[in-house]
Scaffold this active site. Structure first.
Site, PDB file in Angstrom:
ATOM      1  N   HIS A 126       0.845  -1.205   0.000  1.00 40.67           N
ATOM      2  CA  HIS A 126       0.000   0.000   0.000  1.00 40.67           C
ATOM      3  C   HIS A 126       0.872   1.245   0.000  1.00 40.67           C
ATOM      4  O   HIS A 126       1.863   1.331   0.717  1.00 40.67           O
ATOM      5  CB  HIS A 126      -1.025  -0.013   1.127  1.00 40.67           C
ATOM      6  CG  HIS A 126      -0.471   0.033   2.521  1.00 40.67           C
ATOM      7  ND1 HIS A 126      -0.119   1.220   3.136  1.00 40.67           N
ATOM      8  CD2 HIS A 126      -0.228  -0.937   3.423  1.00 40.67           C
ATOM      9  CE1 HIS A 126       0.308   0.961   4.363  1.00 40.67           C
ATOM     10  NE2 HIS A 126       0.267  -0.348   4.568  1.00 40.67           N
ATOM     11  N   ASP A 157       6.333   0.882   6.405  1.00 37.84           N
ATOM     12  CA  ASP A 157       4.882   0.643   6.276  1.00 37.84           C
ATOM     13  C   ASP A 157       4.264   1.709   5.394  1.00 37.84           C
ATOM     14  O   ASP A 157       3.860   2.750   5.880  1.00 37.84           O
ATOM     15  CB  ASP A 157       4.259   0.658   7.676  1.00 37.84           C
ATOM     16  CG  ASP A 157       2.791   0.281   7.665  1.00 37.84           C
ATOM     17  OD1 ASP A 157       2.305  -0.179   6.618  1.00 37.84           O
ATOM     18  OD2 ASP A 157       2.136   0.467   8.688  1.00 37.84           O
ATOM     19  N   GLU A 209      -4.873   2.076   2.747  1.00 39.43           N
ATOM     20  CA  GLU A 209      -4.936   0.895   3.622  1.00 39.43           C
ATOM     21  C   GLU A 209      -5.081   1.316   5.072  1.00 39.43           C
ATOM     22  O   GLU A 209      -5.813   0.701   5.838  1.00 39.43           O
ATOM     23  CB  GLU A 209      -3.652   0.049   3.459  1.00 39.43           C
ATOM     24  CG  GLU A 209      -3.717  -1.292   4.198  1.00 39.43           C
ATOM     25  CD  GLU A 209      -3.299  -1.236   5.659  1.00 39.43           C
ATOM     26  OE1 GLU A 209      -3.648  -2.159   6.409  1.00 39.43           O
ATOM     27  OE2 GLU A 209      -2.641  -0.284   6.072  1.00 39.43           O
ATOM     28  N   GLU A 210      -4.358   2.381   5.448  1.00 39.21           N
ATOM     29  CA  GLU A 210      -4.224   2.678   6.877  1.00 39.21           C
ATOM     30  C   GLU A 210      -5.517   3.137   7.535  1.00 39.21           C
ATOM     31  O   GLU A 210      -5.809   2.762   8.661  1.00 39.21           O
ATOM     32  CB  GLU A 210      -3.135   3.739   7.101  1.00 39.21           C
ATOM     33  CG  GLU A 210      -1.732   3.281   6.716  1.00 39.21           C
ATOM     34  CD  GLU A 210      -1.178   2.202   7.644  1.00 39.21           C
ATOM     35  OE1 GLU A 210      -1.914   1.758   8.547  1.00 39.21           O
ATOM     36  OE2 GLU A 210      -0.021   1.796   7.453  1.00 39.21           O
ATOM     37  N   ASP A 254       3.289  -6.387   3.440  1.00 39.65           N
ATOM     38  CA  ASP A 254       2.922  -5.288   4.360  1.00 39.65           C
ATOM     39  C   ASP A 254       3.309  -5.608   5.803  1.00 39.65           C
ATOM     40  O   ASP A 254       2.595  -5.267   6.737  1.00 39.65           O
ATOM     41  CB  ASP A 254       1.415  -4.983   4.247  1.00 39.65           C
ATOM     42  CG  ASP A 254       1.025  -3.742   5.051  1.00 39.65           C
ATOM     43  OD1 ASP A 254       1.921  -2.932   5.368  1.00 39.65           O
ATOM     44  OD2 ASP A 254      -0.168  -3.583   5.368  1.00 39.65           O
ATOM     45  N   HIS A 291       4.016   3.012  12.494  1.00 40.39           N
ATOM     46  CA  HIS A 291       3.095   4.136  12.741  1.00 40.39           C
ATOM     47  C   HIS A 291       3.701   5.209  13.636  1.00 40.39           C
ATOM     48  O   HIS A 291       2.976   5.884  14.374  1.00 40.39           O
ATOM     49  CB  HIS A 291       1.776   3.643  13.363  1.00 40.39           C
ATOM     50  CG  HIS A 291       0.975   2.740  12.486  1.00 40.39           C
ATOM     51  ND1 HIS A 291      -0.270   2.256  12.831  1.00 40.39           N
ATOM     52  CD2 HIS A 291       1.234   2.224  11.255  1.00 40.39           C
ATOM     53  CE1 HIS A 291      -0.744   1.483  11.872  1.00 40.39           C
ATOM     54  NE2 HIS A 291       0.155   1.444  10.902  1.00 40.39           N
TER      55      HIS A 291
HETATM   56 ZN   LIG Z   1       0.835  -1.263   6.311  1.00 46.84          ZN
END
Ligand SMILES: [Zn+2]
Length: 466
Positions: free
Chosen positions: A279, A291, A325-326, A353, A425
Site C-alpha cells: 500500500h 509501512d 490501507e491505513e 505489508d 506508525h
Molecule cells: Zn501497512
C-alpha cells in the site's frame, strides 16, 4: 549468502528424490526442473544491486509520509506512475478511489498533576477534536477491558488510559480500535492508550480508531509507552493524575486518490492475472518507509526486474499499490469492484505489508492443492532460506482481503518482523530502518513466486469455483 546454482538445486533434488518418504511428486519434479534456472537468475539479479533501496529512498525522502487525502500521497503517486512508464511497464495507470481525509492539526497532552510536564502523544487516526481549551480531567488507568468494566463507576468525567503491555499486535490493537468507544460508554470524556509498540524510546505510535456509532465520539490519542507507564505508577501510588488533552483533528470531505496499477501482460493468457503489491499510503508521521513504502517498492521492483530479464510469463503480472490501507481500506475495495468481472481469472494476490525485512518465506491462504503447488515454488529458494510456507485460515494482508473473500488465493511475504513494531506508525518509520540487502531479498521473493505462479501451465486450484 550462497547463491543457488541450478546444478546444486538439481543435486539437492536428487538427494530428496532418493530419500523416502517424502518422495518428489511429478508436479514437484516438474516445477524444480522447469523453473530452477529462472529462479536462480531472478535471485541473482535482485540481490546483485541496490536499485530497490535507491528507489525507496527517492520515494520517501522526496515525498515524505503519505496519508490518504494529502498532497504528498498524490505527488508520490504521480512520480511512481511516471517512473513505471519509464521502466517500460505496460498499462500503467492510476485507478480512481475516493478516500477519507483526516487531518491531525495541532495537538498536545500536558500532565498537570502530580507535576507539570508535557507527555509524548499522537492523536489516533479518525479522532474528533477536543474543545479549543482542551479537556482537563483526572485520569483513570486500566490494564484491560475487564478492568474498565469493573471500575466503570469511576470512569465518568475522566480521561481513561488503557495501559496494556504489548503482546502481539492483533491482540493489543483492540485498545486502539475499540478503546475510545469503550471509554465513552462508561462516561469518559477522552481516551488515551499506551502506544501499540514492542519497544520504545518515548515515541508515540498512531493508528486508526473505530468509533461505535451507538456511543458519543470522544477524542483519543496514544501516549508513549514510557508516559503511559508513568501515569500508571502514579495511580498505583495513590497519587491523583490530571491531564489536559488538546487536539484540533478534523475529518474533511472524502478526497480523490488512486490505486497505482502497472502490468507485464501475459504472453499466452493475458486475462489471467497474478497481483502483487503493497500500500502506497502511510500514516502522517515518519516516512512510511517500512509501512509500506518497502513493500510497495519490492513489488514494483519485482516486476521491473522480470521485465528487464525478459521473463514474460504466460499470465499477466499486475503490480497494484493500493491507496488508503491505513485509515479506511478504500483502495482494496475499489480494486475488487473495478475488476469484479476479472476476478475469476485472478490466480494469486500477493502483498508485502509487514516491513521489507529479511524474508523467510510466504504466508498463504487458499486450497490444500494450491498450497502444495506454492510450497514447491517456494522450494526453488530453499538454498537461500526463503522457502517456508505458513498456512493462514484467512487473508494474510489487508488490501487483498476483499479478493481473498471472493476466493482468490492470497499470500503475504513472511519476513523477520521482530523490529517492525518498534517503528510502526511512528516518527521512527524512516528509510534507515530498512536494510538494502534484505529489501533486495524481498524483491527476489516476490519476483520468483509471482513469475512461476504466473507461468505454470495451470492456475492455482481454488477452494471453490467462483
Ligand atoms: Zn501497512
Amino acid at each position: 549468502m550462497t547463491l543457488p546454482g541450478s546444478s546444486r538445486t538439481l543435486a539437492l533434488l536428487a538427494v530428496l528424490a532418493a530419500a523416502a518418504p517424502p518422495r518428489l511428486t511429478a508436479q514437484q519434479a516438474t516445477i524444480a526442473a522447469a523453473y530452477g534456472k529462472a529462479a536462480d537468475s531472478i535471485y541473482r539479479a535482485a540481490t546483485g544491486d541496490s536499485l530497490a533501496y535507491l528507489r525507496l529512498g527517492r520515494l520517501v525522502d522526496t515525498f515524505g509520509h503519505r496519508l490518504s487525502g494529502s498532497p504528498s500521497l498524490e505527488a508520490a503517486i504521480d512520480w511512481i506512475l511516471a517512473e513505471m512508464s519509464t521502466d517500460g511497464l505496460e498499462n500503467v495507470r492510476g485507478e480512481p478511489v475516493m478516500v477519507p481525509r483526516w487531518v491531525r492539526g495541532p495537538e498536545s497532552a500536558q500532565m498537570i498533576r502530580p507535576r507539570s510536564a508535557p507527555l509524548r502523544m499522537l492523536g489516533l487516526g479518525g479522532s474528533v477534536a477536543t474543545p479549543k481549551s482542551g479537556i482537563t480531567a483526572p485520569v483513570l488507568v486500566v490494564s484491560s477491558f475487564d478492568e474498565l468494566a469493573q471500575r466503570a463507576a469511576e470512569a465518568k468525567g475522566k480521561i481513561v488510559l488503557f495501559d496494556a503491555p504489548f503482546t502481539d499486535y492483533v491482540a493489543i490493537r483492540r485498545f486502539r480500535t475499540d478503546g475510545p468507544s469503550a471509554a465513552a460508554r462508561v462516561g469518559a470524556l477522552a481516551c488515551l492508550i499506551r502506544s501499540v509498540a514492542s519497544a520504545s524510546i518515548r515515541s508515540p505510535h498512531t493508528g486508526a480508531l473505530r468509533y461505535d456509532s451507538t456511543v458519543a465520539r470522544i477524542p483519543a490519542a496514544a501516549l508513549s509507552v514510557e508516559d503511559a507507564m508513568m501515569l500508571h505508577r502514579f495511580q498505583n501510588r495513590g497519587e491523583r493524575v490530571i491531564v489536559t488533552l488538546r487536539m484540533a483533528a478534523r475529518t474533511l470531505p472524502d478526497a480523490p486518490s488512486r490505486n497505482v496499477v502497472a502490468e507485464l501482460v501475459g504472453r499466452e493468457k493475458p486475462d489471467e492475472v497474478v497481483v502483487l503489491g503493497g500500500h502506497i499510503d502511510s500514516w502522517d508521521v515518519g516516512q512510511g518507509a517500512m509501512d509500506d513504502g518497502g513493500g510497495s517498492v519490492a513489488a514494483w521492483e519485482a516486476v521491473r526486474l522480470l521485465h528487464r530479464l525478459g521473463l514474460r510469463p504466460r499470465r499477466t503480472l499486475r503490480v497494484v499499490l493500493w491507496t488508503n490501507e491505513e485509515n479506511g481500506g478504500a483502495g482494496g475495495r475499489a480494486y475488487r469492484d473495478a475488476h469484479a468481472s476479472e476476478l475469476a481469472g485472478h490466480v494469486l494476490a500477493m502483498e508485502s505489508d509487514n516491513g521489507a525485512f529479511n524474508p523467510k518465506g510466504y504466508t498463504f491462504a487458499g486450497s490444500d492443492a494450491a498450497a502444495s503447488v506454492v510450497k514447491e515454488v517456494a522450494a526453488l529458494l530453499d538454498s537461500v532460506g526463503i522457502s517456508g510456507v505458513e498456512r493462514a485460515p484467512e487473508s494474510p494482508a489487508a488490501d487483498i482481503t476483499p479478493l481473498v473473500e471472493l476466493g482468490v488465493p492470497g499470500m503475504e511475504i513472511d519476513v523477520d518482523a521482530s523490529r517492525y513494531f518498534w517503528y510502526h506508525h511512528s516518527d521512527g518509520d524512516t528509510l534507515d530502518k530498512i536494510d538494502p540487502a534484505e529489501l533486495a531479498r524481498c524483491v527476489a521473493a516476490m519476483a520468483v513466486m509471482a513469475y512461476v505462479v504466473a507461468d505454470l501451465p495451470g492456475p492455482l486450484p481454488r477452494k471453490t469455483a467462483s
